[in-house]
Write an enzyme that holds these catalytic residues in place. Structure first.
Site, PDB file in Angstrom:
ATOM      1  N   ASP B  28      47.639  43.537  34.567  1.00  0.00           N
ATOM      2  CA  ASP B  28      47.749  42.587  35.666  1.00  0.00           C
ATOM      3  C   ASP B  28      49.231  42.209  35.746  1.00  0.00           C
ATOM      4  O   ASP B  28      49.982  42.442  34.779  1.00  0.00           O
ATOM      5  CB  ASP B  28      46.886  41.350  35.376  1.00  0.00           C
ATOM      6  N   ASP B  30      50.967  38.995  37.618  1.00  0.00           N
ATOM      7  CA  ASP B  30      51.364  37.598  37.527  1.00  0.00           C
ATOM      8  C   ASP B  30      50.738  36.932  36.303  1.00  0.00           C
ATOM      9  O   ASP B  30      49.524  36.997  36.113  1.00  0.00           O
ATOM     10  CB  ASP B  30      50.963  36.850  38.805  1.00  0.00           C
ATOM     11  N   LYS B 221      39.679  42.611  41.547  1.00  0.00           N
ATOM     12  CA  LYS B 221      39.072  42.323  40.247  1.00  0.00           C
ATOM     13  C   LYS B 221      38.180  41.101  40.361  1.00  0.00           C
ATOM     14  O   LYS B 221      38.574  40.166  41.047  1.00  0.00           O
ATOM     15  CB  LYS B 221      40.190  42.053  39.214  1.00  0.00           C
ATOM     16  N   ASP B 246      45.687  38.049  32.086  1.00  0.00           N
ATOM     17  CA  ASP B 246      45.758  36.637  31.677  1.00  0.00           C
ATOM     18  C   ASP B 246      44.567  35.836  32.175  1.00  0.00           C
ATOM     19  O   ASP B 246      44.466  34.653  31.897  1.00  0.00           O
ATOM     20  CB  ASP B 246      47.051  35.991  32.197  1.00  0.00           C
TER      21      ASP B 246
END
EC number: 3.1.3.21
Lengths: 307, 307
Positions: B28, B30, B221, B246
């Site tokens: 991922d 960010d 996602k 995250d």
């Protein structure tokens, strides 16, 4: 009405019997006494005759886009004999809720109409936010948008200028946990003539609730507060009160929640099949959406009133 | 990973062991390799060394505001050695979904960014809707807003110009039951630096879903489609693939849904306490949000890569 047969067609001698059993009648507006800008045929006579016969008549609407004064003017134009203080819209009730229940001391960040602004100001509550709020800058600017330190409540009603920036501004205020969060109502659609509709306040409110991960307190039907507003001002006896509406999930449920008699009229959103589905569901929660009676139109009350 | 201990801190010899067991790593963006416009310290070396050591590295992000090209450019600026075709954002994946899964023949009414428009046009899909759409006229005009008869799908991604009129226009298209309804993702917030955030696409999508009383298919996602996009293009063996993210509810759940190994990094949204709460819940659905491993930062992978 427990133990009694529900969802009964109201006609013949039953009409007079029901009307004799009540002193007050609460009417929803859209889909009940008018559709868009046209009165439902016979509705003006029904309302005016009820009042002539000494019934107290009130209007309770979830629509937040008009002040009581604006409603009274629209009603007069359509031929209804109505005073401003007999009208209870969510613009007014929301202002009353903030003033009397929340005892708000501070400003409101308002996602809503000029009518809501006027009703807030009429009870001495200042607001900010009415009108367009276009986006500018970048994400970091949005997150750091200047907030008015006097704002102590976010209020969401119908707002044709609803925008990403308004949602963001409400969200930034609502990250302050002591900021109140109030919505006028949760109707997801505003029905218009010809089976058309546009998105309702419920869509705006849910977007803000989702952003803030907080749930708003709503004042509109089916919440008791709407009836409390009427009852506290006019000393209404709920045992002798009838709620007339076209929506099962707002009007009829409000009536059930408050222990009123309930009458569904089929000139609006809900159908008889909807009511019967609730009745047959066997689900306790859905029983509150089954009306005691139904009519094709409130014009069906006319013969008993004229006789 | 059933039967194996989950939510294990990844350190020491375990790092090399895990990296040796995979050929591909999905990151991922960010909160994982950058925060806002700053690379996470050590992230560029980790990515570049993984590639030097022959690992296939891909980037999967729910953020729909950039094209693959824009992502690759941002990554290069920050020092990452990345090709455009290694990036999978929802702007691109949404276009691929409409093209390959829906086999859309017609235009899109797009609530979204210029980047989404570009990715749609790159696969030959025309759109209408990008940019401001201010309100004018009255309710009856809104309900009768002119619709483009070639529009066969409503697509909702991040749109800073989101407005009541856009919600209404989407709603009017979606009353046509054969009109497809696709969303990029359901993230309710876009986290920014300093613990700040702004409302995410999930808020916009829910508002449109509520108005239309229909549920959109989302491509981002934790939906499998995002992984399928990568796997079908690069022949990824899911048994030898690691997902690093995250967020438990998007990144880690995608990994679990697709049978990948999963690694949570604590530089973003979710905390170790969140992961442990899912693990202890005993709820089957929540087990998919428990990562196999966690690190404080992906910089924790560096020693094993440099050694």
């Amino acid at each position: 009405m427990s133990g009694k047969k529900k969802c009964t067609r109201l006609s013949g001698a039953l009409v007079k019997q029901l009307l004799d059993s009540v002193d007050s009648v609460l009417f929803d507006c859209d889909g009940v006494i008018w559709r868009g800008d046209q009165a439902v045929p016979g509705a003006t006579q029904v309302i005016n005759l009820l009042k002539e016969k000494g019934k107290k008549v009130f209007f309770v609407t979830n629509n937040s886009s008009k002040t009581r004064k604006m409603y009274a003017e629209k009603m007069s134009t359509l031929g209804f004999n109505v005073r401003e203080d007999e009208v209870f819209g969510t613009a007014y009730c929301c202002a009353m809720y903030l003033k009397t229940v929340c005892k708000l001391e501070g400003k409101v960040y308002l996602i809503g109409s000029n009518a809501m602004r006027q009703e807030l100001e009429a009870v001495g509550i200042q607001q900010t936010g009415v009108g367009p709020d276009h986006i500018c800058g970048k994400q970091a600017d949005w997150a750091n948008v200047p907030l008015d330190p006097e704002v102590k409540a976010v209020v969401v009603g119908f707002d044709e200028y609803f925008s990403y920036m308004k949602m963001n501004r409400a969200f930034q205020y609502l990250t302050q946990q002591d900021c109140l969060f109030v919505g006028t109502n949760r109707d997801t659609k505003l029905p218009l003539e010809g089976g058309k509709a546009v998105p309702g306040t419920g869509c705006l409110l849910l977007a803000v609730e989702t952003a803030a991960q907080r749930q708003a307190q709503t004042v509109g039907k089916p919440n008791d507060f709407m009836f409390d507003c009427v009852a506290s001002k006019f000393n209404v006896d709920r045992d002798r009160c009838l709620m007339v509406g076209d929506r099962l999930d707002t009007d009829i449920l409000l009536g059930s929640n408050c222990g009123l008699k309930t009458l569904l009229t089929l000139t609006g959103v809900s159908t008889l099949a909807d009511a019967e589905a609730h009745q047959k569901s066997g689900c306790t929660e859905r029983q509150g959406m089954v009306p005691d009676y139904y009519v094709e139109s409130i014009a069906d009350l006319l013969p008993a009133l004229q006789g």
